[in-house]
Design a protein around this motif. Structure first.
Motif: not given
Ligand code: SF4
Ligand code: SF4
Length: 391
Positions: A198-200, A260-264, A278-282, A302-304, A322-327, A387-389
């Motif tokens: 699960f992810q918030f 741990q979501c591996r984007v960096s 690196p991140c599917p949301d960006m 570039p997401l560090q 660092g959970n979600c680096l995008k956030n 998964v992102e753990i």
């Molecule tokens: S949305 Fe957040 S947790 Fe998911 S891959 Fe992008 S940075 Fe990682």
């Protein structure tokens, strides 16, 4: 919402491209997340591809497998590679999935799907999947509310229908949005699927004080069940945090201390047009462009982590990383105060709460008494790689 971004560090593409003989991928493994299409047969109300108008914008893969071959040979030839088929809804482009599986017989494969078309997959595709991530939102009423009437039952029915044809695992991927999501709903998913991740949700308006209290009450119940079960309770974020607390080096080794979501470090999201992010949301942010299959270039992510992010002062850093680096990036580097107040800081509060609930049960003492098979799965579960753990 879209962000006009000048990203850090401010370096030209030439300056950050790999020098010959070195790879921009950190570590020895790489996840190629291949987006087979950006179209989807559902219209989920919170879809992250809705940001930047990504949904439906690229129907088919437009790079050739020869171009992908050349890219892999140049940048990934020394890495253990695993592929996640992603979308849109990836099964809408089944021919591409079959072609990639035939072309790279030594790779590991995973599918991220909404599950509605799962029963159409041929046996040889199912047999070759190490894990299927099925998107679901909790129980029937909540899932159907976000995804459409009848979706929950269809996903559960399809999962049961193909289970005998699958050697790999099924993982429910729950975007925890609703404050009405109950312990019982998440617990039931643990009976239907092999694992529950699960992810918030990153949704403004979600984390009211009342909603936070309800989520915390469910977290307490989940953690209580984890530590009182005879067998391993397969809730990935709880498993992963317990693992990181008991075996701290596991929290860092695959990610070199980063998220741990591996984007960096070692995930490449390849869009249908061959552009890599690196991140599917960006994928709507030009400064996040990391490479291109067609032009055959790749640079480090570039997401560090950034000094403005708060993790170094956080009690959760040793196991959260660092959970979600995008956030964190949007809230602390771009300075979106509203997003920080309404989404990022409440999620960090829930993460810290989850860690404290686990500590109440003395995870080291629990691990010391756990049977060997439980210890092994907690330590080595392959799903951690997919998964992102962290929630
Ligand atoms: S949305 Fe957040 S947790 Fe998911 S891959 Fe992008 S940075 Fe990682
Ligand atoms: S809880 Fe938030 S601030 Fe703390 S380490 Fe995790 S992401 Fe960073």
């Amino acid at each position: 919402m879209s962000y006009p971004i000048t990203f850090f560090p401010s370096r030209s593409q030439e300056a950050v491209e790999a020098t010959p003989g070195t790879s921009p991928i950190v570590g020895n493994r790489v996840e190629l997340q291949l987006l087979t299409t950006l179209t989807c047969n559902l219209k989920c109300s919170y879809c992250s591809l809705g940001v930047g108008d990504m949904v439906g914008s690229q129907g088919e893969v437009s790079y050739t497998t020869d171009a992908l071959d050349a890219f892999i040979k140049k940048h990934l030839s020394e890495h253990e590679t695993y592929v996640t088929f992603y979308g849109g809804e990836p099964t809408l482009n089944l021919d591409f999935i079959k072609e990639i599986m035939a072309r790279y017989p030594t790779f590991r494969f995973q599918l991220q799907t909404n599950g509605t078309l799962l029963d159409n997959l041929p046996d040889n595709v199912l047999a070759n999947l190490s894990n299927i991530l099925l998107s679901i939102d909790g129980g029937e009423a909540i899932t159907d509310g976000f995804r459409g009437r009848g979706v929950y039952r269809q996903v559960v029915k399809n999962t049961r229908a193909v289970r005998d044809r699958m050697a790999g695992t099924f993982t429910a991927r729950v975007t925890w949005s609703s404050e009405e999501t109950s312990f019982e709903e998440l617990d039931e998913l643990a009976d239907t699927f092999d694992y529950v991740y699960f992810q918030f949700v990153a949704g403004e308006g979600t984390y009211t004080p009342a909603a936070m209290e309800k989520k915390k009450a469910v977290i307490t119940q989940l953690v209580d069940k984890f530590f009182s079960s005879d067998k391993l309770y397969p809730m990935i974020p709880i498993m992963g945090i317990v693992r990181n607390k008991v075996l701290p080096s596991r929290a860092t080794e695959l990610y070199h201390g980063k998220t741990q979501c591996r984007v960096s470090t070692h995930i490449l999201n390849v869009m249908p047009d061959g552009k890599i992010f690196p991140c599917p949301d960006m994928m709507y942010v030009p400064e996040m462009l990391q490479g291109d299959v067609n032009a055959n270039w790749l640079k480090p992510s570039p997401l560090q982590p950034h000094p403005d992010m708060p993790c170094d002062q956080c009690e959760a850093q040793p196991w959260c990383r660092g959970n979600c680096l995008k956030n964190l990036y949007l809230a602390y580097v771009k300075g979106d105060q509203k997003y920080r107040d309404n989404v990022v800081d409440p999620i960090c509060d829930l993460v810290r709460f989850l860690g404290r609930e686990i500590d109440r049960h003395d995870p080291l003492a629990w691990y010391a008494k756990a049977p060997l098979d439980v210890r092994k799965t907690l330590r080595d579960c392959e799903v951690y790689e997919y998964v992102e753990i962290m929630p």
